[in-house]
Design a protein around this motif. Structure first.
Motif, PDB file in Angstrom:
ATOM      1  N   ASN A 112       0.829  -1.211   0.000  1.00  0.00           N
ATOM      2  CA  ASN A 112       0.000   0.000   0.000  1.00  0.00           C
ATOM      3  C   ASN A 112       0.863   1.260   0.000  1.00  0.00           C
ATOM      4  O   ASN A 112       0.583   2.228   0.706  1.00  0.00           O
ATOM      5  CB  ASN A 112      -0.952   0.013   1.209  1.00  0.00           C
ATOM      6  CG  ASN A 112      -1.959  -1.114   1.144  1.00  0.00           C
ATOM      7  OD1 ASN A 112      -2.560  -1.365   0.108  1.00  0.00           O
ATOM      8  ND2 ASN A 112      -2.147  -1.805   2.265  1.00  0.00           N
ATOM      9  N   LYS A 159       3.810  12.864   3.105  1.00  0.00           N
ATOM     10  CA  LYS A 159       2.741  11.876   3.268  1.00  0.00           C
ATOM     11  C   LYS A 159       2.760  10.926   2.085  1.00  0.00           C
ATOM     12  O   LYS A 159       2.981  11.328   0.941  1.00  0.00           O
ATOM     13  CB  LYS A 159       1.378  12.558   3.359  1.00  0.00           C
ATOM     14  CG  LYS A 159       0.240  11.577   3.617  1.00  0.00           C
ATOM     15  CD  LYS A 159      -1.082  12.293   3.806  1.00  0.00           C
ATOM     16  CE  LYS A 159      -2.195  11.290   4.088  1.00  0.00           C
ATOM     17  NZ  LYS A 159      -3.510  11.959   4.268  1.00  0.00           N
ATOM     18  N   LEU A 161       0.667   8.042  -0.043  1.00  0.00           N
ATOM     19  CA  LEU A 161      -0.666   7.523  -0.322  1.00  0.00           C
ATOM     20  C   LEU A 161      -0.577   6.112  -0.869  1.00  0.00           C
ATOM     21  O   LEU A 161       0.444   5.699  -1.414  1.00  0.00           O
ATOM     22  CB  LEU A 161      -1.386   8.418  -1.336  1.00  0.00           C
ATOM     23  CG  LEU A 161      -1.579   9.886  -0.951  1.00  0.00           C
ATOM     24  CD1 LEU A 161      -2.201  10.643  -2.118  1.00  0.00           C
ATOM     25  CD2 LEU A 161      -2.437  10.019   0.290  1.00  0.00           C
ATOM     26  N   ALA A 162      -1.667   5.380  -0.691  1.00  0.00           N
ATOM     27  CA  ALA A 162      -1.769   4.077  -1.339  1.00  0.00           C
ATOM     28  C   ALA A 162      -2.080   4.306  -2.818  1.00  0.00           C
ATOM     29  O   ALA A 162      -2.201   5.456  -3.278  1.00  0.00           O
ATOM     30  CB  ALA A 162      -2.852   3.234  -0.674  1.00  0.00           C
ATOM     31  N   ILE A 164      -3.828   5.247  -5.719  1.00  0.00           N
ATOM     32  CA  ILE A 164      -5.063   6.013  -5.859  1.00  0.00           C
ATOM     33  C   ILE A 164      -5.923   5.518  -7.023  1.00  0.00           C
ATOM     34  O   ILE A 164      -7.066   5.954  -7.193  1.00  0.00           O
ATOM     35  CB  ILE A 164      -4.759   7.510  -6.054  1.00  0.00           C
ATOM     36  CG1 ILE A 164      -3.952   7.735  -7.345  1.00  0.00           C
ATOM     37  CG2 ILE A 164      -4.024   8.066  -4.858  1.00  0.00           C
ATOM     38  CD1 ILE A 164      -3.755   9.194  -7.690  1.00  0.00           C
ATOM     39  N   HIS A 168     -10.521   0.881  -2.433  1.00  0.00           N
ATOM     40  CA  HIS A 168     -10.179   0.313  -1.121  1.00  0.00           C
ATOM     41  C   HIS A 168     -11.413   0.181  -0.241  1.00  0.00           C
ATOM     42  O   HIS A 168     -11.290   0.154   0.991  1.00  0.00           O
ATOM     43  CB  HIS A 168      -9.133   1.187  -0.424  1.00  0.00           C
ATOM     44  CG  HIS A 168      -7.894   1.403  -1.255  1.00  0.00           C
ATOM     45  ND1 HIS A 168      -6.977   0.408  -1.483  1.00  0.00           N
ATOM     46  CD2 HIS A 168      -7.442   2.503  -1.933  1.00  0.00           C
ATOM     47  CE1 HIS A 168      -5.997   0.874  -2.242  1.00  0.00           C
ATOM     48  NE2 HIS A 168      -6.261   2.145  -2.532  1.00  0.00           N
ATOM     49  N   LYS A 171     -11.992   2.421   2.899  1.00  0.00           N
ATOM     50  CA  LYS A 171     -11.073   2.385   4.026  1.00  0.00           C
ATOM     51  C   LYS A 171      -9.682   2.786   3.573  1.00  0.00           C
ATOM     52  O   LYS A 171      -9.236   2.403   2.499  1.00  0.00           O
ATOM     53  CB  LYS A 171     -11.030   0.987   4.643  1.00  0.00           C
ATOM     54  CG  LYS A 171     -12.349   0.548   5.269  1.00  0.00           C
ATOM     55  CD  LYS A 171     -12.208  -0.831   5.899  1.00  0.00           C
ATOM     56  CE  LYS A 171     -13.519  -1.269   6.535  1.00  0.00           C
ATOM     57  NZ  LYS A 171     -13.393  -2.628   7.146  1.00  0.00           N
ATOM     58  N   GLU A 172      -9.019   3.567   4.416  1.00  0.00           N
ATOM     59  CA  GLU A 172      -7.658   3.980   4.112  1.00  0.00           C
ATOM     60  C   GLU A 172      -6.725   2.808   4.416  1.00  0.00           C
ATOM     61  O   GLU A 172      -6.571   2.397   5.574  1.00  0.00           O
ATOM     62  CB  GLU A 172      -7.258   5.175   4.978  1.00  0.00           C
ATOM     63  CG  GLU A 172      -5.888   5.738   4.668  1.00  0.00           C
ATOM     64  CD  GLU A 172      -5.816   6.432   3.319  1.00  0.00           C
ATOM     65  OE1 GLU A 172      -4.713   6.552   2.773  1.00  0.00           O
ATOM     66  OE2 GLU A 172      -6.884   6.840   2.806  1.00  0.00           O
ATOM     67  N   PRO A 173      -6.095   2.218   3.405  1.00  0.00           N
ATOM     68  CA  PRO A 173      -5.229   1.057   3.663  1.00  0.00           C
ATOM     69  C   PRO A 173      -3.982   1.471   4.438  1.00  0.00           C
ATOM     70  O   PRO A 173      -3.488   2.592   4.313  1.00  0.00           O
ATOM     71  CB  PRO A 173      -4.874   0.575   2.262  1.00  0.00           C
ATOM     72  CG  PRO A 173      -5.053   1.758   1.385  1.00  0.00           C
ATOM     73  CD  PRO A 173      -6.158   2.581   1.981  1.00  0.00           C
ATOM     74  N   ASN A 196       3.375   6.632   7.211  1.00  0.00           N
ATOM     75  CA  ASN A 196       2.750   7.845   7.755  1.00  0.00           C
ATOM     76  C   ASN A 196       2.758   7.844   9.277  1.00  0.00           C
ATOM     77  O   ASN A 196       1.803   8.292   9.929  1.00  0.00           O
ATOM     78  CB  ASN A 196       1.329   8.035   7.219  1.00  0.00           C
ATOM     79  CG  ASN A 196       1.290   8.242   5.723  1.00  0.00           C
ATOM     80  OD1 ASN A 196       2.174   8.896   5.166  1.00  0.00           O
ATOM     81  ND2 ASN A 196       0.292   7.688   5.069  1.00  0.00           N
TER      82      ASN A 196
END
Length: 893
Positions: A112, A159, A161-162, A164, A168, A171-173, A196
């Motif tokens: 991720n 930051k 991100l997984a 995009i 998902h 849900k934020e992986p 993160n």
């Protein structure tokens, strides 16, 4: 001369006279630092002792330190240790642990993280230079960001991100990555990173640089990597105290969130005020007493509520009149009860008994007298009361009317007649009348009459008693409904008195034996008077209802009692709240004790010259090495939260920002110089990682950067991420020039999959030897395709592409082998020092010319009339053998 400032939370208040920083040599600096430390509290000196060789506490150590502080502050913490302060000798004998820096061995198993393909791995050389090459969007910067977020960087807001482009499910992986590191000869260890999250303490000595960092170096203050070792202990103490403070502040927030609230206390009561002011100073006993609501309190509340209802819904004056009437009626009823009690007393019983006895005696005496005066001549009833009345009337008539002034009774031989029969009086009749008069005039008879009258009067008095007037009294009807106990007492009294009255009447008639009359019943007046007292109290309350402000007073009293009832239900929460407030008070005091303001000030005083001067020297050297010495800048520093912050500015008359004056290239060169100066001034050789460090730089400065980074790789691990092929070649050339170790990893994107890593260099970066190996391997694939024979068009296309690569391999051979690297594409100049490597002969020129002509014919688009046809694998192998022959003929020098 300056005065050192001792923190407000110091163990001993001191004022120490110190020489200026310029006058303190290396040995004196350590002594002055000890003087400062010696003024701290014991728990701080305990922390300093642990931090001698431990740059930062582990979570377990941090918890232990916090428990020690809380225990020293007054909170009972099971298992908390007693402070063990560092001694002067222990501090002055500390040794540097700067050599303990890790090398990054591998970055792998990313999940991720952007679009990086799962299962990939980047391997780095533990020493020297590692180049990670990849085109734009290949995924190399995703790897770089993972390292950036894990290590030391001025860009703290990075930051990751997984992917995009994938769903998902809302849900934020959670991103994950593993990093293998190694300290010298120690076994490698693996760090599992959650993406993160804050940087990894074990990687704090690894510094990162990229374009965002470059901007921040020029526009913001940044932490300095260089700290003189004698001051490290203060910095470590400040940093770890901040960590402890953050933990305790979180605990404070948690405790405050756990403090009980009391929304049910709406009315403005004294208890609400106490609950609003609940604190560590609140006394539990005060609340416990208030919460002890008794039955009397409950009754009082009901009474007050009743009064309030009456005041708001009824007319109190009517109730007052009614109560007053009942009090008046009770007085009348009391008098009637007393009247009955006054007659039907025990004395009255004894009195009647006495009268009966006296009457008996008088009667016996009278009977005796009658027998003596009348003998047997008596007619029935002679001597009775009626007879006596008759005799008295005859006397009255005789003496006052028939024979006034005469003596009664008349005697014989007189002219007087009998007043009863009017006959003449004979001797016998005269004698009889005389005996009758003597009987009537006898005292015994008078006594009898007197006793009869007395007993008759007593009987009349007892019979006339109005017990029924008590029972029928107007007040009794009310008592039956509202004061049953009082009525029962009166009812019992009346019943008992009626029985006593009947018994006494019988006694008057001499119908009961003496002693058979019961005792008088209980006195109801006491019960009645007690009830009357309650009426008077009620009357007072009712009259009080009519006083101004009574309604507000009642409401306030009711609210207070109800608040006490509510408090009784919540007393455990209140006591728990006081306990939490006390704990909060200690923790908040501990948070204040952990303040690093004074420590930062002192650290700034100590570091002002050491940091600024050393960093300035390093910056001057780096700017010269990167050909940026013409930019006039200065270095400034100040302390903040236990750290030293530094910045660079232009040496200009007018205040102007670097970004407003310098070009993009100058900015990048200056920021890179500052990064290298900062890292170079540190007391350790921690690795550095750079992501595309030469963007915006011209070709000359790129060369300087490449050579400077290669030189740096000879004393520390250097990892460079780049997409710039020219910079890649510059790095490779510089590595050869300075005989530096180097390795390379290539990151590619295939279809939608990015971050695919391999040791194979991109074709454009491969030398002749690498290209020969690549062509041989690829030719084996083509031979298999030829043998299959199921797709001749594809075979022809791929064979043509293979010949294009062979032609490029001959071009690289001309640069590398024939001209010895004197002239190379993507090179900014001609390297005359390599003239000795030139290897040009007629034979070699012919070999190259023929090979280039043959390969060009195979890959260029020719006329249809030529119709040369597709080369076979065997022909291609023959052409490749000529390339190998040339490489043997022209070896690398």
């Amino acid at each position: 001369m300056v005065f050192s400032r001792v923190p407000a939370f110091s163990r001993v208040i001191k004022l120490v006279l110190l020489p200026t920083i310029e006058e303190i040599d290396v040995n004196d600096l350590r002594l002055e630092v000890w003087k400062y430390l010696d003024g701290l509290k014991n728990w701080q000196l305990d922390l300093a002792k642990e931090l001698l060789h431990t740059p930062t506490f582990t979570d377990v150590q941090l918890e232990s330190a916090i428990n020690m502080l809380l225990s020293a502050s007054g909170i009972s913490v099971p298992g908390a240790r007693t402070p063990d302060p560092i001694s002067r000798d222990q501090y002055l004998g500390i040794k540097s642990d700067s050599a303990r820096v890790p090398s990054v061995l591998r970055l792998y198993e990313l999940e991720n993280v952007a679009a990086v393909q799962k299962g990939q791995s980047l391997d780095f050389s533990p020493a020297g230079l590692t180049i990670v090459f990849g085109n734009n969007a290949a995924g190399k910067s995703s790897y770089a960001r993972v390292l950036k977020q894990s290590c030391r960087t001025v860009d703290e807001k990075v930051k990751i991100l997984a992917n995009i482009y994938e769903t998902h499910n809302g849900k934020e992986p959670v991103g994950i990555a593993k990093i293998d590191i190694k300290h010298g000869d120690e076994p490698a260890e693996t760090i599992v990173r959650s993406i993160n999250t804050p940087p990894e303490p074990r990687l704090r000595s690894i510094s990162i640089f990229d374009s965002k960092c470059g901007s921040l170096y020029l526009t913001a203050e940044n932490d300095v990597a260089y700290v003189p070792h004698d001051l490290v202990i203060i910095q470590r103490l400040a940093v770890n105290q901040d960590r402890m403070k953050n933990v305790l502040q979180d605990k404070v927030k948690l405790l405050k969130a756990q403090l009980p609230s009391f929304p049910e206390f709406v009315d403005d009561t004294s208890i609400k005020q106490k609950l609003r002011d609940l604190s560590a100073q609140s006394k539990p006993d005060d609340f416990t007493k208030l919460a002890a609501v008794t039955d009397d309190d409950t009754k009082e509340l009901a009474k007050l509520e009743k009064e309030l209802v009456e005041l708001t819904q009824a007319d109190p004056s009517r109730a007052i009149t009614q109560i007053q009437r009942r009090i008046s009626d009770s007085a009348d009823l009391t008098e009637k009860i007393k009247a009955v009690q006054l007659i039907l007393t025990e004395e009255k019983k004894n009195e009647i008994n006495d009268l009966v006895q006296k009457l008996k005696t008088a009667r016996d005496a009278a009977e005796l007298a009658r027998g003596q005066n009348f003998g047997d001549e008596l007619v029935a009833g002679v001597g009775s009361e009626s007879w006596k009345s008759l005799w008295s009337a005859a006397r009255e008539y005789f003496c006052h009317e028939a024979y006034p002034n005469s003596t009664f009774p008349p005697g014989a031989n007189t002219d007087q007649r009998c007043p009863l029969c009017h006959q003449e009086i004979t001797e016998e009749a005269g004698s009889r009348l005389k005996r009758f008069e003597e009987f009537v005039s006898d005292k015994t008879e008078a006594t009898l009459q007197k006793q009869q009258l007395a007993l008759q009067q007593a009987r009349a008095l007892i019979s006339s008693i109005g017990i029924d007037k008590i029972e029928s009294h107007a007040l009794c009807a009310h008592l039956k409904e509202e004061a049953v106990a009082v009525w029962k007492a009166i009812e019992g009294f009346c019943t008992g008195m009626k029985t006593r009255q009947a018994d006494l009447i019988k006694q008057c008639n001499d119908e009961v034996e003496d002693g058979k009359i019961g005792l008088a019943p209980g006195n109801p007046i006491d019960v009645l008077e007690k009830w009357v007292e309650s009426l008077k109290a009620e009357l007072k309350n009712k009259e009080g209802l009519l006083q101004p402000g009574r309604k507000d007073q009642l409401q306030k009293q009711i609210s207070e009692l109800k608040a006490r009832q509510s408090l009784q239900k919540r007393i455990s929460d209140v006591l728990d709240g006081i306990t939490k407030h006390k704990e909060l008070q200690v923790i908040e005091a501990s948070v204040r004790a952990l303040s690093t303001t004074s420590m930062t000030t002192k650290l700034s005083e100590f570091m002002e010259q050491a940091v600024t001067a050393e960093l300035g020297k390093c910056l001057d050297a780096e700017m010269k090495a990167l050909n940026c010495a013409d930019i006039p800048v200065k270095v400034g520093s100040r302390g903040e939260r236990g750290k030293t912050k530094c910045h660079i500015a232009l040496k200009s008359v007018d205040q102007a920002g670097l970004a407003d004056v310098l070009s993009q290239g100058e900015q990048r060169g200056l920021s890179l110089a500052f990064f290298l100066a900062e890292v170079g001034s540190a007391q350790h050789n921690g690795p550095i990682i750079l992501d595309d460090p030469v963007s915006s730089l011209d070709h000359l400065r790129r060369t300087y950067v490449a050579e400077r980074l290669v030189q740096e790789s000879r004393k520390r691990q250097v990892i460079i991420f780049t997409h710039d092929i020219v910079f890649l070649l510059d790095l490779q050339s510089a590595a050869k020039k300075f005989d530096a170790e180097s390795s390379m990893v290539c990151v590619r994107k295939v279809g939608k999959m990015s971050g695919i890593a391999s040791k194979t260099l991109p074709w454009i970066a491969q030398n002749c030897k690498d290209r020969k190996g690549y062509l041989k391997n690829d030719l084996q694939r083509l031979e298999a395709l030829e043998r299959a024979g199921d797709d001749p068009d594809r075979f022809e296309r791929e064979m043509k592409a293979w010949y294009e690569l062979l032609r490029e391999a001959w071009e690289r051979a001309i640069e590398e082998r024939l001209f010895g690297g004197v002239v190379e594409r993507f090179r900014y100049g001609i390297e005359t020092q390599k003239f000795k490597n030139v290897n040009v002969t007629e034979e070699k020129i012919k070999l190259v010319t023929d090979a280039m002509a043959a390969t060009s014919a195979r890959c260029h688009d020719e006329s249809s009339a030529v119709n040369r046809g597709c080369a076979t694998a065997a022909e291609a192998e023959a052409d490749l053998s000529k390339y190998e022959e040339f490489l043997v003929l022209c070896p690398v020098k």
